[in-house]
Motif scaffolding. Structure first.
Motif, mmCIF file in Angstrom:
data_model
loop_
_atom_site.group_PDB
_atom_site.id
_atom_site.type_symbol
_atom_site.label_atom_id
_atom_site.label_comp_id
_atom_site.label_asym_id
_atom_site.label_seq_id
_atom_site.Cartn_x
_atom_site.Cartn_y
_atom_site.Cartn_z
ATOM 1 N N PRO A 184 -7.925 12.644 12.062
ATOM 2 C CA PRO A 184 -6.784 13.449 11.577
ATOM 3 C C PRO A 184 -5.831 12.673 10.686
ATOM 4 C CG PRO A 184 -6.642 13.066 13.965
ATOM 5 C CD PRO A 184 -7.998 12.630 13.543
ATOM 6 N N TRP A 185 -5.625 11.379 10.964
ATOM 7 C CA TRP A 185 -4.710 10.598 10.131
ATOM 8 C C TRP A 185 -5.263 10.425 8.718
ATOM 9 C CZ3 TRP A 185 -6.940 6.338 8.049
ATOM 10 C CH2 TRP A 185 -8.029 5.781 8.724
ATOM 11 N N TRP A 186 -6.602 10.352 8.603
ATOM 12 C CA TRP A 186 -7.219 10.217 7.278
ATOM 13 C C TRP A 186 -7.034 11.507 6.477
ATOM 14 C CZ3 TRP A 186 -10.621 12.047 3.736
ATOM 15 C CH2 TRP A 186 -11.094 11.151 2.772
ATOM 16 N N ILE A 187 -7.274 12.625 7.145
ATOM 17 C CA ILE A 187 -7.058 13.926 6.502
ATOM 18 C C ILE A 187 -5.611 14.070 6.061
ATOM 19 C CG2 ILE A 187 -7.064 16.430 6.845
ATOM 20 C CD1 ILE A 187 -9.868 15.260 6.656
ATOM 21 N N GLY A 188 -4.684 13.624 6.929
ATOM 22 C CA GLY A 188 -3.258 13.713 6.602
ATOM 23 C C GLY A 188 -2.892 12.892 5.377
ATOM 24 N N LYS A 189 -3.466 11.687 5.273
ATOM 25 C CA LYS A 189 -3.129 10.813 4.151
ATOM 26 C C LYS A 189 -3.586 11.387 2.820
ATOM 27 C CE LYS A 189 -3.590 6.077 2.422
ATOM 28 N NZ LYS A 189 -4.021 4.695 2.720
ATOM 29 N N TYR A 190 -4.754 12.019 2.811
ATOM 30 C CA TYR A 190 -5.327 12.505 1.553
ATOM 31 C C TYR A 190 -5.319 14.036 1.454
ATOM 32 C CZ TYR A 190 -6.874 7.674 1.136
ATOM 33 O OH TYR A 190 -6.898 6.299 1.062
ATOM 34 N N ARG A 191 -4.467 14.673 2.246
ATOM 35 C CA ARG A 191 -4.466 16.125 2.311
ATOM 36 C C ARG A 191 -4.231 16.779 0.947
ATOM 37 N NH1 ARG A 191 -4.572 19.345 6.382
ATOM 38 N NH2 ARG A 191 -3.967 17.729 7.879
ATOM 39 N N THR A 192 -3.313 16.212 0.155
ATOM 40 C CA THR A 192 -3.013 16.800 -1.159
ATOM 41 C C THR A 192 -4.265 16.869 -2.028
ATOM 42 O OG1 THR A 192 -0.731 15.991 -1.098
ATOM 43 C CG2 THR A 192 -1.624 16.576 -3.254
ATOM 44 N N LEU A 193 -5.036 15.796 -2.037
ATOM 45 C CA LEU A 193 -6.250 15.766 -2.843
ATOM 46 C C LEU A 193 -7.315 16.704 -2.271
ATOM 47 C CD1 LEU A 193 -6.584 11.935 -3.583
ATOM 48 C CD2 LEU A 193 -5.470 13.703 -4.963
ATOM 49 N N LEU A 194 -7.486 16.693 -0.963
ATOM 50 C CA LEU A 194 -8.506 17.533 -0.330
ATOM 51 C C LEU A 194 -8.193 19.014 -0.514
ATOM 52 C CD1 LEU A 194 -8.913 15.435 2.934
ATOM 53 C CD2 LEU A 194 -10.593 15.616 1.093
#
Length: 438
Positions: A184-194
Protein backbone atom coordinates in the motif's frame (compact mmCIF):
# COMPACT_ATOMS: atom_id res chain seq x y z
CA UNK A 1 -36.70 -44.80 -75.23
CA UNK A 2 -36.70 -42.79 -78.48
CA UNK A 3 -33.25 -41.40 -77.54
CA UNK A 4 -31.87 -44.92 -76.98
CA UNK A 5 -33.14 -46.23 -80.34
CA UNK A 6 -31.73 -43.20 -82.16
CA UNK A 7 -28.36 -43.75 -80.45
CA UNK A 8 -28.39 -47.43 -81.50
CA UNK A 9 -29.29 -46.68 -85.13
CA UNK A 10 -26.69 -43.89 -85.53
CA UNK A 11 -23.61 -45.68 -84.08
CA UNK A 12 -22.11 -49.12 -84.27
CA UNK A 13 -21.45 -51.17 -81.15
CA UNK A 14 -17.73 -50.40 -81.42
CA UNK A 15 -18.43 -46.70 -81.78
CA UNK A 16 -20.84 -46.80 -78.82
CA UNK A 17 -18.13 -48.39 -76.68
CA UNK A 18 -15.61 -45.71 -77.66
CA UNK A 19 -18.11 -42.96 -76.86
CA UNK A 20 -18.83 -44.53 -73.46
CA UNK A 21 -15.17 -44.61 -72.54
CA UNK A 22 -14.77 -41.00 -73.71
CA UNK A 23 -17.71 -39.89 -71.61
CA UNK A 24 -16.25 -41.62 -68.57
CA UNK A 25 -12.85 -39.97 -69.09
CA UNK A 26 -14.49 -36.57 -69.55
CA UNK A 27 -16.47 -36.92 -66.32
CA UNK A 28 -13.32 -38.00 -64.48
CA UNK A 29 -11.43 -34.90 -65.73
CA UNK A 30 -14.30 -32.63 -64.66
CA UNK A 31 -14.34 -34.15 -61.16
CA UNK A 32 -10.55 -33.84 -60.75
CA UNK A 33 -10.63 -30.23 -61.97
CA UNK A 34 -13.42 -29.42 -59.51
CA UNK A 35 -11.41 -30.89 -56.60
CA UNK A 36 -8.28 -28.94 -57.57
CA UNK A 37 -10.13 -25.61 -57.93
CA UNK A 38 -12.09 -25.93 -54.73
CA UNK A 39 -9.57 -27.78 -52.54
CA UNK A 40 -8.92 -24.78 -50.18
CA UNK A 41 -12.64 -24.45 -49.48
CA UNK A 42 -13.05 -28.18 -48.85
CA UNK A 43 -10.04 -28.20 -46.52
CA UNK A 44 -11.36 -25.14 -44.70
CA UNK A 45 -14.69 -26.81 -44.21
CA UNK A 46 -13.04 -29.91 -42.75
CA UNK A 47 -10.86 -27.88 -40.31
CA UNK A 48 -13.83 -25.91 -39.09
CA UNK A 49 -15.49 -29.09 -37.94
CA UNK A 50 -12.41 -30.23 -35.93
CA UNK A 51 -11.02 -28.61 -32.80
CA UNK A 52 -7.65 -26.90 -33.23
CA UNK A 53 -4.62 -27.45 -31.02
CA UNK A 54 -4.17 -24.66 -28.47
CA UNK A 55 -1.29 -22.31 -29.21
CA UNK A 56 1.11 -21.25 -26.43
CA UNK A 57 -0.19 -18.13 -24.70
CA UNK A 58 2.96 -17.30 -22.77
CA UNK A 59 6.39 -16.04 -23.83
CA UNK A 60 9.10 -17.45 -21.57
CA UNK A 61 12.03 -16.79 -23.92
CA UNK A 62 12.70 -13.11 -23.19
CA UNK A 63 15.79 -12.46 -21.01
CA UNK A 64 14.13 -10.00 -18.59
CA UNK A 65 10.55 -11.16 -18.19
CA UNK A 66 7.99 -13.91 -18.75
CA UNK A 67 4.53 -12.77 -19.77
CA UNK A 68 1.24 -14.13 -21.08
CA UNK A 69 -1.20 -12.38 -23.41
CA UNK A 70 -4.64 -13.98 -23.12
CA UNK A 71 -8.00 -13.25 -24.74
CA UNK A 72 -11.42 -14.85 -24.32
CA UNK A 73 -13.36 -16.10 -21.32
CA UNK A 74 -10.83 -15.39 -18.53
CA UNK A 75 -11.35 -15.89 -14.81
CA UNK A 76 -8.84 -14.60 -12.26
CA UNK A 77 -8.88 -16.25 -8.83
CA UNK A 78 -6.55 -14.21 -6.63
CA UNK A 79 -6.52 -16.38 -3.53
CA UNK A 80 -5.17 -19.34 -5.55
CA UNK A 81 -2.93 -17.22 -7.81
CA UNK A 82 -4.56 -18.81 -10.85
CA UNK A 83 -5.87 -17.46 -14.14
CA UNK A 84 -8.36 -19.82 -15.80
CA UNK A 85 -8.81 -19.56 -19.56
CA UNK A 86 -12.01 -21.20 -20.81
CA UNK A 87 -11.53 -23.25 -24.00
CA UNK A 88 -14.52 -24.01 -26.23
CA UNK A 89 -12.73 -24.73 -29.50
CA UNK A 90 -9.26 -26.05 -28.62
CA UNK A 91 -7.80 -29.46 -28.03
CA UNK A 92 -5.97 -29.47 -24.71
CA UNK A 93 -2.94 -31.67 -24.12
CA UNK A 94 -0.75 -32.04 -21.05
CA UNK A 95 2.05 -30.15 -22.84
CA UNK A 96 0.20 -26.90 -23.50
CA UNK A 97 -2.52 -26.48 -20.94
CA UNK A 98 -0.66 -24.71 -18.11
CA UNK A 99 2.07 -22.11 -17.58
CA UNK A 100 3.65 -20.75 -14.39
CA UNK A 101 5.21 -17.28 -14.33
CA UNK A 102 6.46 -14.68 -11.87
CA UNK A 103 5.07 -11.33 -13.07
CA UNK A 104 8.10 -9.14 -12.36
CA UNK A 105 10.67 -8.16 -15.02
CA UNK A 106 13.96 -9.15 -13.41
CA UNK A 107 13.98 -12.77 -14.48
CA UNK A 108 17.06 -14.71 -13.46
CA UNK A 109 17.85 -12.40 -10.56
CA UNK A 110 17.37 -14.69 -7.55
CA UNK A 111 17.47 -11.81 -5.06
CA UNK A 112 14.62 -9.99 -6.76
CA UNK A 113 12.49 -12.99 -7.67
CA UNK A 114 12.61 -14.56 -4.22
CA UNK A 115 9.89 -12.13 -3.09
CA UNK A 116 7.70 -12.47 -6.20
CA UNK A 117 4.65 -14.74 -6.11
CA UNK A 118 4.22 -17.35 -8.85
CA UNK A 119 1.01 -17.39 -10.89
CA UNK A 120 -0.51 -20.23 -12.91
CA UNK A 121 -2.25 -19.69 -16.24
CA UNK A 122 -4.43 -22.71 -16.91
CA UNK A 123 -6.32 -23.61 -20.08
CA UNK A 124 -9.50 -25.53 -19.19
CA UNK A 125 -12.50 -27.10 -20.94
CA UNK A 126 -15.97 -25.80 -20.20
CA UNK A 127 -16.98 -29.15 -18.68
CA UNK A 128 -14.29 -28.93 -15.98
CA UNK A 129 -15.01 -27.83 -12.43
CA UNK A 130 -13.82 -24.21 -12.41
CA UNK A 131 -14.81 -21.14 -10.36
CA UNK A 132 -17.74 -19.11 -11.64
CA UNK A 133 -17.45 -15.40 -12.34
CA UNK A 134 -18.61 -13.18 -9.49
CA UNK A 135 -17.41 -9.83 -10.89
CA UNK A 136 -17.47 -8.99 -14.60
CA UNK A 137 -15.23 -6.30 -16.12
CA UNK A 138 -15.51 -4.78 -19.56
CA UNK A 139 -11.88 -3.60 -19.74
CA UNK A 140 -8.65 -5.63 -20.12
CA UNK A 141 -6.40 -6.33 -17.13
CA UNK A 142 -2.65 -6.11 -16.49
CA UNK A 143 -1.17 -8.29 -13.73
CA UNK A 144 2.19 -7.35 -12.17
CA UNK A 145 4.07 -7.85 -8.90
CA UNK A 146 5.11 -5.18 -6.41
CA UNK A 147 7.71 -7.54 -4.95
CA UNK A 148 11.27 -7.72 -6.22
CA UNK A 149 13.31 -4.57 -5.61
CA UNK A 150 10.38 -2.17 -5.29
CA UNK A 151 11.19 0.62 -2.84
CA UNK A 152 14.53 1.34 -4.52
CA UNK A 153 14.00 4.47 -6.63
CA UNK A 154 15.84 3.09 -9.66
CA UNK A 155 13.95 -0.20 -9.63
CA UNK A 156 10.62 1.54 -9.03
CA UNK A 157 11.07 3.14 -12.43
CA UNK A 158 13.10 0.55 -14.35
CA UNK A 159 11.18 -2.54 -13.18
CA UNK A 160 7.69 -1.13 -12.61
CA UNK A 161 6.63 2.36 -13.67
CA UNK A 162 8.25 2.33 -17.12
CA UNK A 163 7.03 -1.22 -18.01
CA UNK A 164 3.54 -0.60 -16.60
CA UNK A 165 3.35 2.55 -18.73
CA UNK A 166 4.55 0.85 -21.93
CA UNK A 167 2.31 -2.21 -21.43
CA UNK A 168 -0.84 -0.20 -20.69
CA UNK A 169 -0.37 2.78 -23.03
CA UNK A 170 -2.41 1.25 -25.83
CA UNK A 171 -5.47 0.92 -23.55
CA UNK A 172 -5.77 4.70 -23.08
CA UNK A 173 -6.37 4.26 -19.29
CA UNK A 174 -9.23 1.79 -19.90
CA UNK A 175 -7.43 -1.03 -18.11
CA UNK A 176 -7.52 -2.73 -14.71
CA UNK A 177 -4.26 -3.07 -12.76
CA UNK A 178 -4.02 -6.29 -10.73
CA UNK A 179 -1.19 -5.97 -8.19
CA UNK A 180 0.18 -9.12 -6.60
CA UNK A 181 2.59 -8.85 -3.61
CA UNK A 182 0.68 -5.65 -2.89
CA UNK A 183 2.39 -2.80 -0.97
CA UNK A 184 0.00 0.00 0.00
CA UNK A 185 2.81 2.47 0.71
CA UNK A 186 4.18 1.92 -2.81
CA UNK A 187 0.77 2.56 -4.35
CA UNK A 188 0.46 5.68 -2.19
CA UNK A 189 3.81 7.07 -3.31
CA UNK A 190 3.08 6.68 -7.02
CA UNK A 191 -0.70 7.06 -6.93
CA UNK A 192 -0.72 10.19 -9.13
CA UNK A 193 1.10 8.38 -11.92
CA UNK A 194 -0.90 5.15 -11.58
CA UNK A 195 -4.21 7.03 -11.63
CA UNK A 196 -3.19 8.61 -14.92
CA UNK A 197 -2.39 5.20 -16.42
CA UNK A 198 -5.67 3.60 -15.33
CA UNK A 199 -9.00 5.13 -14.41
CA UNK A 200 -9.89 2.07 -12.32
CA UNK A 201 -9.03 1.19 -8.73
CA UNK A 202 -5.88 -0.92 -8.39
CA UNK A 203 -6.81 -4.36 -7.08
CA UNK A 204 -4.85 -6.10 -4.32
CA UNK A 205 -5.53 -9.28 -6.23
CA UNK A 206 -3.94 -11.68 -3.68
CA UNK A 207 -6.57 -10.78 -1.10
CA UNK A 208 -9.58 -10.87 -3.43
CA UNK A 209 -12.18 -13.53 -2.62
CA UNK A 210 -14.16 -12.67 -5.74
CA UNK A 211 -13.52 -14.32 -9.09
CA UNK A 212 -12.84 -11.47 -11.50
CA UNK A 213 -13.58 -12.01 -15.19
CA UNK A 214 -12.03 -10.05 -18.06
CA UNK A 215 -12.13 -10.08 -21.89
CA UNK A 216 -8.31 -10.11 -21.97
CA UNK A 217 -5.40 -10.22 -19.53
CA UNK A 218 -1.68 -9.55 -19.83
CA UNK A 219 0.03 -11.41 -16.99
CA UNK A 220 3.53 -10.08 -16.43
CA UNK A 221 5.25 -7.01 -17.84
CA UNK A 222 6.89 -7.03 -21.26
CA UNK A 223 10.30 -5.46 -20.64
CA UNK A 224 13.26 -5.58 -23.00
CA UNK A 225 15.95 -3.30 -21.59
CA UNK A 226 17.20 -1.68 -18.39
CA UNK A 227 15.44 1.61 -17.57
CA UNK A 228 14.11 1.92 -21.10
CA UNK A 229 11.58 0.95 -23.76
CA UNK A 230 12.16 -0.76 -27.09
CA UNK A 231 9.52 0.90 -29.33
CA UNK A 232 9.79 -1.89 -31.91
CA UNK A 233 8.39 -4.38 -29.38
CA UNK A 234 5.08 -2.54 -28.93
CA UNK A 235 2.37 -2.07 -31.58
CA UNK A 236 1.97 1.62 -30.71
CA UNK A 237 5.72 2.37 -30.90
CA UNK A 238 5.74 3.84 -27.38
CA UNK A 239 9.10 5.30 -26.27
CA UNK A 240 10.89 6.85 -23.29
CA UNK A 241 10.15 10.28 -24.76
CA UNK A 242 6.45 9.41 -24.45
CA UNK A 243 7.04 8.36 -20.85
CA UNK A 244 8.74 11.66 -20.04
CA UNK A 245 5.90 13.59 -21.65
CA UNK A 246 3.50 11.54 -19.51
CA UNK A 247 5.48 12.52 -16.38
CA UNK A 248 5.39 16.21 -17.31
CA UNK A 249 1.64 16.08 -17.85
CA UNK A 250 0.85 14.02 -14.73
CA UNK A 251 3.06 16.03 -12.35
CA UNK A 252 2.50 19.46 -13.95
CA UNK A 253 6.18 19.95 -14.80
CA UNK A 254 6.50 23.30 -16.59
CA UNK A 255 9.82 23.11 -18.39
CA UNK A 256 10.03 21.13 -21.61
CA UNK A 257 13.41 22.43 -22.83
CA UNK A 258 16.64 23.14 -20.92
CA UNK A 259 18.22 26.57 -21.11
CA UNK A 260 19.96 27.34 -24.41
CA UNK A 261 23.36 28.89 -23.62
CA UNK A 262 24.41 31.80 -25.83
CA UNK A 263 27.38 34.12 -25.86
CA UNK A 264 26.07 36.95 -23.68
CA UNK A 265 23.28 35.15 -21.88
CA UNK A 266 22.52 36.55 -18.43
CA UNK A 267 20.41 33.69 -17.02
CA UNK A 268 22.49 31.12 -15.16
CA UNK A 269 22.05 27.40 -15.84
CA UNK A 270 20.83 25.52 -12.75
CA UNK A 271 22.98 22.63 -11.53
CA UNK A 272 21.45 20.05 -9.19
CA UNK A 273 23.93 18.05 -7.10
CA UNK A 274 22.33 14.81 -5.89
CA UNK A 275 23.59 14.38 -2.33
CA UNK A 276 24.23 10.99 -0.76
CA UNK A 277 24.87 10.45 2.94
CA UNK A 278 25.25 6.70 3.59
CA UNK A 279 27.52 5.50 0.76
CA UNK A 280 29.10 6.87 -2.41
CA UNK A 281 29.04 10.31 -0.87
CA UNK A 282 30.72 13.25 -2.60
CA UNK A 283 33.06 14.19 0.23
CA UNK A 284 34.02 17.62 -1.15
CA UNK A 285 30.51 18.56 -2.22
CA UNK A 286 30.89 22.05 -0.78
CA UNK A 287 34.03 22.74 -2.83
CA UNK A 288 32.38 21.46 -5.99
CA UNK A 289 29.47 23.82 -5.33
CA UNK A 290 31.84 26.80 -5.04
CA UNK A 291 33.67 25.98 -8.27
CA UNK A 292 30.39 25.54 -10.14
CA UNK A 293 29.16 28.91 -8.90
CA UNK A 294 32.39 30.56 -10.09
CA UNK A 295 31.76 29.04 -13.52
CA UNK A 296 28.35 30.69 -13.69
CA UNK A 297 26.03 27.98 -12.36
CA UNK A 298 23.21 28.44 -9.90
CA UNK A 299 23.68 25.39 -7.66
CA UNK A 300 20.99 23.38 -5.88
CA UNK A 301 21.77 20.60 -3.36
CA UNK A 302 19.12 17.94 -2.79
CA UNK A 303 18.76 14.42 -1.47
CA UNK A 304 15.88 12.05 -2.21
CA UNK A 305 14.72 9.23 0.06
CA UNK A 306 11.66 7.03 0.60
CA UNK A 307 9.75 9.81 2.37
CA UNK A 308 10.44 12.40 -0.33
CA UNK A 309 7.31 13.81 -1.95
CA UNK A 310 7.51 12.70 -5.58
CA UNK A 311 5.76 15.71 -7.12
CA UNK A 312 7.73 18.31 -5.17
CA UNK A 313 11.07 16.68 -5.92
CA UNK A 314 10.19 16.22 -9.60
CA UNK A 315 9.52 19.95 -9.86
CA UNK A 316 12.91 20.76 -8.34
CA UNK A 317 14.65 18.52 -10.87
CA UNK A 318 12.60 19.92 -13.73
CA UNK A 319 13.74 23.45 -12.84
CA UNK A 320 17.39 22.45 -13.45
CA UNK A 321 19.51 22.17 -16.60
CA UNK A 322 22.27 19.88 -15.30
CA UNK A 323 22.01 17.00 -12.82
CA UNK A 324 25.14 15.43 -11.33
CA UNK A 325 25.86 12.74 -8.77
CA UNK A 326 27.72 9.56 -7.94
CA UNK A 327 26.38 6.38 -9.57
CA UNK A 328 23.24 5.36 -7.70
CA UNK A 329 19.46 5.44 -7.56
CA UNK A 330 19.37 9.23 -7.18
CA UNK A 331 20.34 9.65 -10.84
CA UNK A 332 17.01 8.05 -11.76
CA UNK A 333 15.52 11.51 -11.21
CA UNK A 334 16.88 12.52 -14.60
CA UNK A 335 13.47 11.43 -15.93
CA UNK A 336 12.15 14.78 -14.69
CA UNK A 337 14.79 16.92 -16.43
CA UNK A 338 13.74 19.05 -19.41
CA UNK A 339 14.81 17.95 -22.89
CA UNK A 340 18.44 18.66 -23.88
CA UNK A 341 19.49 18.90 -20.23
CA UNK A 342 22.80 17.30 -19.16
CA UNK A 343 23.44 14.36 -16.84
CA UNK A 344 26.90 14.06 -15.22
CA UNK A 345 27.54 10.64 -13.67
CA UNK A 346 30.49 10.19 -11.32
CA UNK A 347 31.59 6.59 -11.85
CA UNK A 348 33.29 5.04 -8.77
CA UNK A 349 36.24 2.64 -8.88
CA UNK A 350 35.52 -0.99 -9.59
CA UNK A 351 35.43 -1.41 -13.37
CA UNK A 352 31.88 -0.09 -13.31
CA UNK A 353 31.85 1.41 -16.79
CA UNK A 354 29.40 -1.18 -18.09
CA UNK A 355 26.97 -0.74 -15.20
CA UNK A 356 27.15 3.04 -15.42
CA UNK A 357 26.50 3.02 -19.15
CA UNK A 358 23.69 0.46 -18.97
CA UNK A 359 21.84 2.02 -16.04
CA UNK A 360 22.12 5.71 -16.91
CA UNK A 361 24.33 6.44 -19.93
CA UNK A 362 22.27 4.61 -22.55
CA UNK A 363 18.89 5.57 -21.02
CA UNK A 364 19.89 9.25 -21.10
CA UNK A 365 20.14 9.10 -24.88
CA UNK A 366 16.65 7.60 -25.15
CA UNK A 367 15.29 10.44 -23.01
CA UNK A 368 16.79 13.22 -25.13
CA UNK A 369 19.27 14.05 -22.33
CA UNK A 370 22.96 14.75 -22.99
CA UNK A 371 25.41 12.64 -21.04
CA UNK A 372 28.86 13.03 -19.48
CA UNK A 373 30.71 10.67 -17.18
CA UNK A 374 33.55 11.43 -14.79
CA UNK A 375 35.54 8.33 -13.90
CA UNK A 376 36.97 8.32 -10.41
CA UNK A 377 40.71 7.65 -10.13
CA UNK A 378 42.35 5.73 -7.32
CA UNK A 379 43.42 8.81 -5.35
CA UNK A 380 39.85 10.19 -5.54
CA UNK A 381 38.38 7.10 -3.86
CA UNK A 382 38.06 6.53 -0.12
CA UNK A 383 39.17 2.94 -0.73
CA UNK A 384 42.80 4.16 -0.60
CA UNK A 385 42.29 4.64 3.14
CA UNK A 386 41.16 1.01 3.54
CA UNK A 387 43.52 -0.96 1.27
CA UNK A 388 47.18 -0.68 0.19
CA UNK A 389 47.70 0.56 -3.37
CA UNK A 390 49.00 -2.82 -4.51
CA UNK A 391 45.83 -4.60 -3.32
CA UNK A 392 43.75 -6.43 -5.91
CA UNK A 393 40.82 -4.18 -4.97
CA UNK A 394 42.59 -1.69 -7.25
CA UNK A 395 44.49 -4.10 -9.49
CA UNK A 396 41.76 -6.64 -10.26
CA UNK A 397 38.17 -5.48 -9.47
CA UNK A 398 36.72 -8.16 -11.77
CA UNK A 399 37.98 -10.87 -9.40
CA UNK A 400 35.55 -9.58 -6.76
CA UNK A 401 32.72 -9.47 -9.27
CA UNK A 402 33.33 -13.14 -10.00
CA UNK A 403 32.76 -13.88 -6.32
CA UNK A 404 29.19 -12.62 -6.67
CA UNK A 405 27.27 -9.39 -6.70
CA UNK A 406 26.99 -9.17 -2.90
CA UNK A 407 30.79 -9.30 -2.47
CA UNK A 408 31.35 -6.75 -5.22
CA UNK A 409 28.66 -4.44 -3.89
CA UNK A 410 29.92 -4.54 -0.31
CA UNK A 411 33.30 -3.13 -1.40
CA UNK A 412 32.75 -0.86 -4.40
CA UNK A 413 29.27 0.46 -3.66
CA UNK A 414 28.65 0.24 0.09
CA UNK A 415 32.13 1.17 1.37
CA UNK A 416 33.28 3.69 -1.21
CA UNK A 417 33.00 7.49 -1.10
CA UNK A 418 34.61 9.89 -3.54
CA UNK A 419 36.53 13.16 -3.42
CA UNK A 420 36.91 14.56 -6.92
CA UNK A 421 40.01 16.35 -8.15
CA UNK A 422 38.61 19.89 -8.36
CA UNK A 423 40.86 20.98 -11.20
CA UNK A 424 40.00 17.93 -13.30
CA UNK A 425 36.29 18.11 -12.49
CA UNK A 426 36.21 21.79 -13.46
CA UNK A 427 36.69 20.79 -17.10
CA UNK A 428 33.65 18.47 -16.86
CA UNK A 429 31.49 21.34 -15.64
CA UNK A 430 32.71 23.46 -18.55
CA UNK A 431 31.85 20.65 -20.99
CA UNK A 432 28.32 20.57 -19.58
CA UNK A 433 27.92 24.30 -20.28
CA UNK A 434 29.10 23.75 -23.84
CA UNK A 435 26.58 20.96 -24.31
CA UNK A 436 23.82 23.35 -23.27
CA UNK A 437 24.89 25.60 -26.13
CA UNK A 438 24.55 22.89 -28.79
Amino acid sequence: MKYDSFFARSFSKHEQKKLGIGAFVSCFIVVVTFCILFKPEIRHFRVETVKKDAEPMCNVLEPLSDYCEIKGDIRVQGNSSTIFVMSHSFNISAENNSWTIQPYPRKGNAGAMSSVKSWTIKLVQDRENIPKCSVYHGYPALLFSLGGYSGNHFHDFSDLLVPVFSNSRDFNSEVHFLATDYKPWWIGKYRTLLNNMSKNKILDIDNENEVHCFPSVTAGLKSHKEFGIDPSKFPNGVSMCDFRQFLRSSLSLKRVEAIKMKGNIVTKPRLLIMSRKKSRSLLNEGDVKKIAEKLGYEVVLAEANLSTNLTKFARIVNSCDVLMGVHGAGLTNMVFLPDNAVLIQLVPLGAMDHLAKRDFGDPAGEMNIKYLDYKIRVKESSLVEQYPLNHKVFKDPSSFFRKGWDVFRSIYLDKQNVKVDLKRFRSTLLKAKKLLAT
